[in-house]
Design a protein around this motif. Structure first.
Motif, PDB file in Angstrom:
ATOM      1  N   MET A   1       0.841  -1.176   0.000  1.00 35.18           N
ATOM      2  CA  MET A   1       0.000   0.000   0.000  1.00 35.18           C
ATOM      3  C   MET A   1       0.888   1.242   0.000  1.00 35.18           C
ATOM      4  N   PHE A   2       0.478   2.246  -0.726  1.00 37.78           N
ATOM      5  CA  PHE A   2       1.264   3.475  -0.762  1.00 37.78           C
ATOM      6  C   PHE A   2       1.024   4.306   0.492  1.00 37.78           C
ATOM      7  N   THR A   3       1.944   5.199   0.781  1.00 39.03           N
ATOM      8  CA  THR A   3       1.846   6.007   1.999  1.00 39.03           C
ATOM      9  C   THR A   3       1.555   7.473   1.727  1.00 39.03           C
ATOM     10  N   HIS A   4       1.741   7.886   0.480  1.00 38.57           N
ATOM     11  CA  HIS A   4       1.538   9.299   0.166  1.00 38.57           C
ATOM     12  C   HIS A   4       1.252   9.427  -1.321  1.00 38.57           C
ATOM     13  N   MET A   5       0.494  10.438  -1.702  1.00 41.46           N
ATOM     14  CA  MET A   5       0.187  10.666  -3.102  1.00 41.46           C
ATOM     15  C   MET A   5       0.611  12.082  -3.494  1.00 41.46           C
ATOM     16  N   ARG A   6       1.326  12.185  -4.605  1.00 35.74           N
ATOM     17  CA  ARG A   6       1.720  13.482  -5.156  1.00 35.74           C
ATOM     18  C   ARG A   6       1.027  13.645  -6.502  1.00 35.74           C
ATOM     19  N   ILE A   7       0.383  14.775  -6.664  1.00 37.88           N
ATOM     20  CA  ILE A   7      -0.220  15.123  -7.948  1.00 37.88           C
ATOM     21  C   ILE A   7       0.649  16.226  -8.525  1.00 37.88           C
ATOM     22  N   ILE A  42       7.247  23.869  -6.832  1.00 41.08           N
ATOM     23  CA  ILE A  42       6.812  24.058  -5.447  1.00 41.08           C
ATOM     24  C   ILE A  42       5.861  22.918  -5.098  1.00 41.08           C
ATOM     25  N   MET A  43       6.054  22.332  -3.918  1.00 39.81           N
ATOM     26  CA  MET A  43       5.144  21.318  -3.406  1.00 39.81           C
ATOM     27  C   MET A  43       4.276  21.952  -2.331  1.00 39.81           C
ATOM     28  N   SER A  44       2.987  21.785  -2.478  1.00 38.26           N
ATOM     29  CA  SER A  44       2.014  22.443  -1.627  1.00 38.26           C
ATOM     30  C   SER A  44       1.097  21.401  -0.992  1.00 38.26           C
ATOM     31  N   GLY A  45       0.907  21.502   0.303  1.00 39.53           N
ATOM     32  CA  GLY A  45       0.028  20.565   1.001  1.00 39.53           C
ATOM     33  C   GLY A  45      -0.029  20.915   2.466  1.00 39.53           C
ATOM     34  N   PRO A  50      -2.344  13.025   3.454  1.00 40.60           N
ATOM     35  CA  PRO A  50      -1.565  11.985   2.770  1.00 40.60           C
ATOM     36  C   PRO A  50      -1.336  12.286   1.286  1.00 40.60           C
ATOM     37  N   TRP A  51      -1.454  13.538   0.886  1.00 44.03           N
ATOM     38  CA  TRP A  51      -1.260  13.941  -0.510  1.00 44.03           C
ATOM     39  C   TRP A  51      -0.706  15.355  -0.549  1.00 44.03           C
ATOM     40  N   HIS A  52      -0.132  15.721  -1.688  1.00 48.58           N
ATOM     41  CA  HIS A  52       0.247  17.109  -1.924  1.00 48.58           C
ATOM     42  C   HIS A  52       0.249  17.380  -3.422  1.00 48.58           C
ATOM     43  N   LEU A  53       0.209  18.650  -3.759  1.00 46.05           N
ATOM     44  CA  LEU A  53       0.254  19.102  -5.142  1.00 46.05           C
ATOM     45  C   LEU A  53       1.641  19.632  -5.445  1.00 46.05           C
ATOM     46  N   GLU A  54       2.151  19.292  -6.613  1.00 45.22           N
ATOM     47  CA  GLU A  54       3.442  19.813  -7.056  1.00 45.22           C
ATOM     48  C   GLU A  54       3.208  20.610  -8.334  1.00 45.22           C
ATOM     49  N   PHE A  55       3.673  21.851  -8.336  1.00 42.87           N
ATOM     50  CA  PHE A  55       3.564  22.726  -9.498  1.00 42.87           C
ATOM     51  C   PHE A  55       4.960  22.890 -10.079  1.00 42.87           C
ATOM     52  N   THR A  56       5.141  22.497 -11.346  1.00 43.92           N
ATOM     53  CA  THR A  56       6.465  22.521 -11.944  1.00 43.92           C
ATOM     54  C   THR A  56       6.482  23.332 -13.234  1.00 43.92           C
ATOM     55  N   VAL A  57       7.683  23.778 -13.556  1.00 42.34           N
ATOM     56  CA  VAL A  57       7.932  24.435 -14.832  1.00 42.34           C
ATOM     57  C   VAL A  57       9.283  23.921 -15.335  1.00 42.34           C
ATOM     58  N   CYS A  58       9.340  23.624 -16.626  1.00 42.90           N
ATOM     59  CA  CYS A  58      10.598  23.199 -17.244  1.00 42.90           C
ATOM     60  C   CYS A  58      11.259  24.451 -17.809  1.00 42.90           C
ATOM     61  N   LEU A  59      12.442  24.747 -17.335  1.00 41.57           N
ATOM     62  CA  LEU A  59      13.119  25.991 -17.694  1.00 41.57           C
ATOM     63  C   LEU A  59      13.636  26.000 -19.130  1.00 41.57           C
ATOM     64  N   ASP A  71     -10.650  16.674 -16.309  1.00 41.28           N
ATOM     65  CA  ASP A  71      -9.494  16.500 -15.427  1.00 41.28           C
ATOM     66  C   ASP A  71      -9.790  17.284 -14.159  1.00 41.28           C
ATOM     67  N   LEU A  72     -10.145  16.575 -13.114  1.00 40.69           N
ATOM     68  CA  LEU A  72     -10.630  17.223 -11.899  1.00 40.69           C
ATOM     69  C   LEU A  72      -9.805  16.832 -10.681  1.00 40.69           C
ATOM     70  N   PHE A  73      -9.656  17.773  -9.778  1.00 41.65           N
ATOM     71  CA  PHE A  73      -9.119  17.543  -8.443  1.00 41.65           C
ATOM     72  C   PHE A  73     -10.305  17.788  -7.522  1.00 41.65           C
ATOM     73  N   VAL A  74     -10.821  16.740  -6.870  1.00 48.74           N
ATOM     74  CA  VAL A  74     -12.066  16.830  -6.104  1.00 48.74           C
ATOM     75  C   VAL A  74     -11.773  16.696  -4.621  1.00 48.74           C
ATOM     76  N   LEU A  75     -12.297  17.638  -3.848  1.00 52.53           N
ATOM     77  CA  LEU A  75     -12.172  17.613  -2.390  1.00 52.53           C
ATOM     78  C   LEU A  75     -13.568  17.595  -1.775  1.00 52.53           C
ATOM     79  N   TYR A  76     -13.723  16.855  -0.696  1.00 52.90           N
ATOM     80  CA  TYR A  76     -15.021  16.677  -0.046  1.00 52.90           C
ATOM     81  C   TYR A  76     -15.071  17.432   1.280  1.00 52.90           C
ATOM     82  N   TYR A  77     -16.103  18.246   1.425  1.00 53.11           N
ATOM     83  CA  TYR A  77     -16.355  19.020   2.633  1.00 53.11           C
ATOM     84  C   TYR A  77     -17.754  18.662   3.132  1.00 53.11           C
ATOM     85  N   PRO A  78     -17.888  17.764   4.091  1.00 51.27           N
ATOM     86  CA  PRO A  78     -19.224  17.369   4.539  1.00 51.27           C
ATOM     87  C   PRO A  78     -19.971  18.470   5.305  1.00 51.27           C
ATOM     88  N   ASP A  79     -19.250  19.360   5.969  1.00 47.02           N
ATOM     89  CA  ASP A  79     -19.882  20.437   6.733  1.00 47.02           C
ATOM     90  C   ASP A  79     -20.217  21.602   5.801  1.00 47.02           C
TER      91      ASP A  79
END
Length: 128
Positions: A1-7, A42-45, A50-59, A71-79
């Protein structure tokens, strides 16, 4: 099982993407790097997620962000109050509200698009 997810996503401006997602979703800078074999990013989280977003640019060979309306990034807010606050923060952070391509996401959620065209859905329901 994986321990972390990077998008990882190629973006036009990693700092701008970080600022938008930081303000809109309450994320923090976890790490960054400059000209690592031609890439910067930059890695943001949060340490408690157990996940983070990475924003990259190739110089040397910029990659234009490619995305579709599904292509969706979906987050759930029950409240509901927390979800409404998160939606307001997304607008304040510079995201634009759009209708979802798939109407399912508009029943209990809202779809936002960032400056590169990437979509984020905030769902007002629990996962599972």
């Amino acid at each position: 099982m994986f321990t972390h997810m990077r998008i990882a996503r190629p973006v036009t401006d990693p700092e701008k993407s970080f600022q938008m997602y930081s303000q809109g979703l309450g994320l923090q800078k976890l790490a960054d790097f400059e000209d690592h074999q031609g890439f910067s990013g930059i890695m943001s989280g949060r340490e408690d997620l157990p996940w983070h977003l990475e924003f990259t640019v190739c110089l040397h060979h910029p990659v234009q962000p490619l995305h579709t309306a599904e292509d969706l990034f979906v987050l759930y807010y029950p409240d509901k109050a927390e979800w409404e606050q998160a939606c307001a923060r997304m607008i304040d952070a510079g995201f634009s509200r759009v209708d979802s391509f798939n109407p399912y996401w508009d029943v209990n959620g809202r779809t936002f698009v960032d400056h590169d065209g990437y979509r984020v859905v905030l769902q007002n329901r629990a996962w599972g």
